[in-house]
Motif scaffolding. Structure first.
Motif, PDB file in Angstrom:
ATOM      1  N   HIS A 231      23.163  73.911  41.446  1.00  0.00           N
ATOM      2  CA  HIS A 231      22.014  73.179  40.915  1.00  0.00           C
ATOM      3  C   HIS A 231      21.757  73.527  39.452  1.00  0.00           C
ATOM      4  CE1 HIS A 231      20.977  71.494  44.786  1.00  0.00           C
ATOM      5  NE2 HIS A 231      20.944  72.706  45.341  1.00  0.00           N
ATOM      6  N   LEU A 232      21.923  74.778  39.091  1.00  0.00           N
ATOM      7  CA  LEU A 232      21.698  75.201  37.722  1.00  0.00           C
ATOM      8  C   LEU A 232      22.725  74.585  36.783  1.00  0.00           C
ATOM      9  CD1 LEU A 232      20.037  76.974  35.817  1.00  0.00           C
ATOM     10  CD2 LEU A 232      21.548  78.878  36.374  1.00  0.00           C
ATOM     11  N   ARG A 233      23.960  74.519  37.213  1.00  0.00           N
ATOM     12  CA  ARG A 233      25.011  73.913  36.381  1.00  0.00           C
ATOM     13  C   ARG A 233      24.711  72.453  36.086  1.00  0.00           C
ATOM     14  NH1 ARG A 233      30.005  72.948  39.741  1.00  0.00           N
ATOM     15  NH2 ARG A 233      28.625  71.237  40.360  1.00  0.00           N
ATOM     16  N   ASP A 234      24.308  71.700  37.098  1.00  0.00           N
ATOM     17  CA  ASP A 234      24.023  70.284  36.891  1.00  0.00           C
ATOM     18  C   ASP A 234      22.794  70.084  36.008  1.00  0.00           C
ATOM     19  OD1 ASP A 234      26.185  69.699  38.434  1.00  0.00           O
ATOM     20  OD2 ASP A 234      25.055  69.196  40.234  1.00  0.00           O
ATOM     21  N   SER A 235      21.777  70.931  36.154  1.00  0.00           N
ATOM     22  CA  SER A 235      20.601  70.815  35.291  1.00  0.00           C
ATOM     23  C   SER A 235      20.956  71.109  33.838  1.00  0.00           C
ATOM     24  CB  SER A 235      19.501  71.774  35.769  1.00  0.00           C
ATOM     25  OG  SER A 235      18.973  71.370  37.011  1.00  0.00           O
ATOM     26  N   LEU A 236      21.764  72.141  33.611  1.00  0.00           N
ATOM     27  CA  LEU A 236      22.176  72.475  32.245  1.00  0.00           C
ATOM     28  C   LEU A 236      23.018  71.362  31.630  1.00  0.00           C
ATOM     29  CD1 LEU A 236      23.085  76.256  32.673  1.00  0.00           C
ATOM     30  CD2 LEU A 236      21.190  75.314  31.349  1.00  0.00           C
ATOM     31  N   THR A 237      23.854  70.727  32.430  1.00  0.00           N
ATOM     32  CA  THR A 237      24.677  69.624  31.922  1.00  0.00           C
ATOM     33  C   THR A 237      23.806  68.461  31.490  1.00  0.00           C
ATOM     34  OG1 THR A 237      26.497  70.277  33.375  1.00  0.00           O
ATOM     35  CG2 THR A 237      26.551  68.045  32.482  1.00  0.00           C
ATOM     36  N   ARG A 238      22.829  68.096  32.313  1.00  0.00           N
ATOM     37  CA  ARG A 238      21.942  66.991  31.952  1.00  0.00           C
ATOM     38  C   ARG A 238      21.121  67.320  30.716  1.00  0.00           C
ATOM     39  NH1 ARG A 238      20.313  66.988  38.219  1.00  0.00           N
ATOM     40  NH2 ARG A 238      21.887  65.537  39.027  1.00  0.00           N
ATOM     41  N   ALA A 239      20.625  68.549  30.642  1.00  0.00           N
ATOM     42  CA  ALA A 239      19.827  68.940  29.477  1.00  0.00           C
ATOM     43  C   ALA A 239      20.674  68.913  28.206  1.00  0.00           C
ATOM     44  CB  ALA A 239      19.238  70.327  29.697  1.00  0.00           C
ATOM     45  N   ALA A 240      21.903  69.403  28.284  1.00  0.00           N
ATOM     46  CA  ALA A 240      22.772  69.433  27.103  1.00  0.00           C
ATOM     47  C   ALA A 240      23.117  68.016  26.640  1.00  0.00           C
ATOM     48  CB  ALA A 240      24.048  70.213  27.414  1.00  0.00           C
ATOM     49  N   LEU A 241      23.431  67.131  27.578  1.00  0.00           N
ATOM     50  CA  LEU A 241      23.763  65.754  27.207  1.00  0.00           C
ATOM     51  C   LEU A 241      22.559  65.050  26.590  1.00  0.00           C
ATOM     52  CD1 LEU A 241      25.956  64.580  30.238  1.00  0.00           C
ATOM     53  CD2 LEU A 241      26.704  65.024  27.897  1.00  0.00           C
ATOM     54  N   GLY A 242      21.390  65.229  27.198  1.00  0.00           N
ATOM     55  CA  GLY A 242      20.197  64.595  26.670  1.00  0.00           C
ATOM     56  C   GLY A 242      19.837  65.103  25.286  1.00  0.00           C
TER      57      GLY A 242
ATOM     58  N   ALA B  49      11.569  70.333  20.772  1.00  0.00           N
ATOM     59  CA  ALA B  49      12.410  69.394  21.514  1.00  0.00           C
ATOM     60  C   ALA B  49      12.961  70.021  22.781  1.00  0.00           C
ATOM     61  CB  ALA B  49      13.556  68.910  20.628  1.00  0.00           C
ATOM     62  N   ILE B  50      13.315  71.291  22.722  1.00  0.00           N
ATOM     63  CA  ILE B  50      13.847  71.946  23.919  1.00  0.00           C
ATOM     64  C   ILE B  50      12.781  72.043  24.998  1.00  0.00           C
ATOM     65  CG2 ILE B  50      14.615  74.193  24.780  1.00  0.00           C
ATOM     66  CD1 ILE B  50      16.291  74.479  22.291  1.00  0.00           C
ATOM     67  N   GLY B  51      11.541  72.372  24.600  1.00  0.00           N
ATOM     68  CA  GLY B  51      10.470  72.399  25.584  1.00  0.00           C
ATOM     69  C   GLY B  51      10.236  71.041  26.207  1.00  0.00           C
ATOM     70  N   ALA B  52      10.231  69.974  25.383  1.00  0.00           N
ATOM     71  CA  ALA B  52      10.056  68.623  25.915  1.00  0.00           C
ATOM     72  C   ALA B  52      11.238  68.205  26.783  1.00  0.00           C
ATOM     73  CB  ALA B  52       9.871  67.637  24.762  1.00  0.00           C
ATOM     74  N   ALA B  53      12.429  68.677  26.444  1.00  0.00           N
ATOM     75  CA  ALA B  53      13.614  68.323  27.231  1.00  0.00           C
ATOM     76  C   ALA B  53      13.534  68.904  28.634  1.00  0.00           C
ATOM     77  CB  ALA B  53      14.872  68.816  26.519  1.00  0.00           C
ATOM     78  N   TRP B  54      13.136  70.162  28.759  1.00  0.00           N
ATOM     79  CA  TRP B  54      13.018  70.754  30.089  1.00  0.00           C
ATOM     80  C   TRP B  54      11.915  70.096  30.892  1.00  0.00           C
ATOM     81  CZ3 TRP B  54      17.068  72.855  31.706  1.00  0.00           C
ATOM     82  CH2 TRP B  54      17.860  73.677  30.903  1.00  0.00           C
ATOM     83  N   LEU B  55      10.802  69.746  30.239  1.00  0.00           N
ATOM     84  CA  LEU B  55       9.732  69.032  30.937  1.00  0.00           C
ATOM     85  C   LEU B  55      10.215  67.676  31.447  1.00  0.00           C
ATOM     86  CD1 LEU B  55       6.744  68.702  31.727  1.00  0.00           C
ATOM     87  CD2 LEU B  55       6.324  67.813  29.424  1.00  0.00           C
ATOM     88  N   SER B  56      10.972  66.968  30.627  1.00  0.00           N
ATOM     89  CA  SER B  56      11.501  65.668  31.041  1.00  0.00           C
ATOM     90  C   SER B  56      12.493  65.818  32.183  1.00  0.00           C
ATOM     91  CB  SER B  56      12.174  64.984  29.845  1.00  0.00           C
ATOM     92  OG  SER B  56      11.276  64.856  28.766  1.00  0.00           O
ATOM     93  N   LEU B  57      13.280  66.890  32.145  1.00  0.00           N
ATOM     94  CA  LEU B  57      14.268  67.089  33.202  1.00  0.00           C
ATOM     95  C   LEU B  57      13.604  67.362  34.541  1.00  0.00           C
ATOM     96  CD1 LEU B  57      17.311  67.238  33.701  1.00  0.00           C
ATOM     97  CD2 LEU B  57      17.173  69.695  33.302  1.00  0.00           C
ATOM     98  N   VAL B  58      12.482  68.075  34.530  1.00  0.00           N
ATOM     99  CA  VAL B  58      11.757  68.321  35.783  1.00  0.00           C
ATOM    100  C   VAL B  58      11.402  67.005  36.459  1.00  0.00           C
ATOM    101  CG1 VAL B  58       9.638  69.244  36.767  1.00  0.00           C
ATOM    102  CG2 VAL B  58      10.841  70.537  35.015  1.00  0.00           C
ATOM    103  N   VAL B  59      10.902  66.057  35.658  1.00  0.00           N
ATOM    104  CA  VAL B  59      10.534  64.752  36.218  1.00  0.00           C
ATOM    105  C   VAL B  59      11.771  63.964  36.627  1.00  0.00           C
ATOM    106  CG1 VAL B  59       9.365  62.568  35.713  1.00  0.00           C
ATOM    107  CG2 VAL B  59       8.425  64.713  34.850  1.00  0.00           C
TER     108      VAL B  59
END
Length: 277
Positions: free
Chosen positions: A79-90, A206-216
């Motif tokens: 799960h952590l790998r997939d979240s990091l991949t989405r965050a990096a791409l975004g 931007a990193i803080g907003a990115a993690w917030l967006s990923l949660v949703v």
């Protein structure tokens, strides 16, 4: 009196500030851990004493034990790998677009006239409120998660880069032109260093907003990711897993912020800002 009879007064000695001692800096880093550790200790004591119901907020030791179990069987890593991949791409998509448009709007009058007005209008729209429309546009797959992260990262980087460029003293640019520097050299030696502090601030936001967006995003038809892990745990009332997911997000955000701050210190070695006393 003449020549040798007149002794020149010695130049006044201006005391230099004492350099920051490594021992003091190390002590300050440890001191910053006092309040977080005190909060965790109070949380543990309250949970063990029964003041905090376990089904509402389990003890930190319970959450850590759950995290160790999920890490040992490989579940948390997937799960952590997939979240990091989405965050990096975004971040790559949103940040790259923000750099291009922010530089165009900040440096070119035509770019300012054409790019900034629609971006200013779009800024007023909460990007997380666009989820229903984004589902229609890009579907409910991976594109939705990456798009949400990209939108969350775009605006902080764009506006801080735009403001950083526009806040550069025009006299510095004129002085560089007078010294014979061409447009490329002025951009490298004047504009880029002047805009870097604001750009780093935009990256941190931007990193803080990115993690917030990923949660949703990971709570919408996801099959993997830390957000999906939390949603699945909520269905089975596994509060320890939900709290673990929140802790993982917090640690990821903190680690990202520390990485940006480290890069900022290494890049902006020429800047001397006010230090806390």
């Amino acid at each position: 009196m003449s020549g040798p009879a007149l002794a020149e007064a010695p130049a006044p000695v201006v005391p230099r500030p004492a350099p920051r001692r490594p021992r003091a800096a190390t002590a300050r880093r440890w001191r910053r851990l006092v309040s977080p550790l005190a909060l965790v200790l109070a949380w543990e004591v309250a949970a063990r004493a029964g003041l905090l119901p376990a089904e509402k907020l389990p003890a930190p030791s319970t959450v850590l034990a759950t995290g160790w179990r999920l890490a040992a069987d490989g579940t948390l890593g997937v799960h952590l790998r997939d979240s990091l991949t989405r965050a990096a791409l975004g971040l790559l998509v949103g940040g790259g677009l923000a750099l291009v448009l922010g530089a165009a709007a900040g440096l070119l009058r035509l770019g300012d006239d054409l790019v900034d007005p629609p971006v200013q209008a779009a800024r007023m729209l909460p990007h997380l409120g666009l989820v229903p429309l984004l589902i229609i546009w890009v579907g409910i797959g991976e594109s939705l998660k990456v798009t949400l992260v990209a939108l969350g990262a775009f605006f902080p980087i764009y506006f801080n880069l735009y403001a950083g460029i526009r806040d550069i003293d025009e006299r510095l640019v004129e002085a560089a032109r007078t010294c014979g520097l061409g447009p490329a050299a002025r951009l490298r030696h004047v504009v880029l260093p002047g805009a870097l502090p604001a750009l780093f601030l935009g990256l941190r936001l931007a990193i803080g907003a990115a993690w917030l967006s990923l949660v949703v995003g990971e709570q919408v038809n996801a099959q993997t990711g830390v957000g999906f892990l939390m949603m699945e745990a909520r269905e089975f009332s596994q509060t320890d897993v939900v709290v673990l997911g929140l802790l993982v997000y917090a640690l990821l955000g903190l680690a990202s912020d520390l990485l940006i701050r480290f890069a900022e210190r290494r890049t902006l070695t020429w800047r001397r800002g006010l230090r806390a006393t």
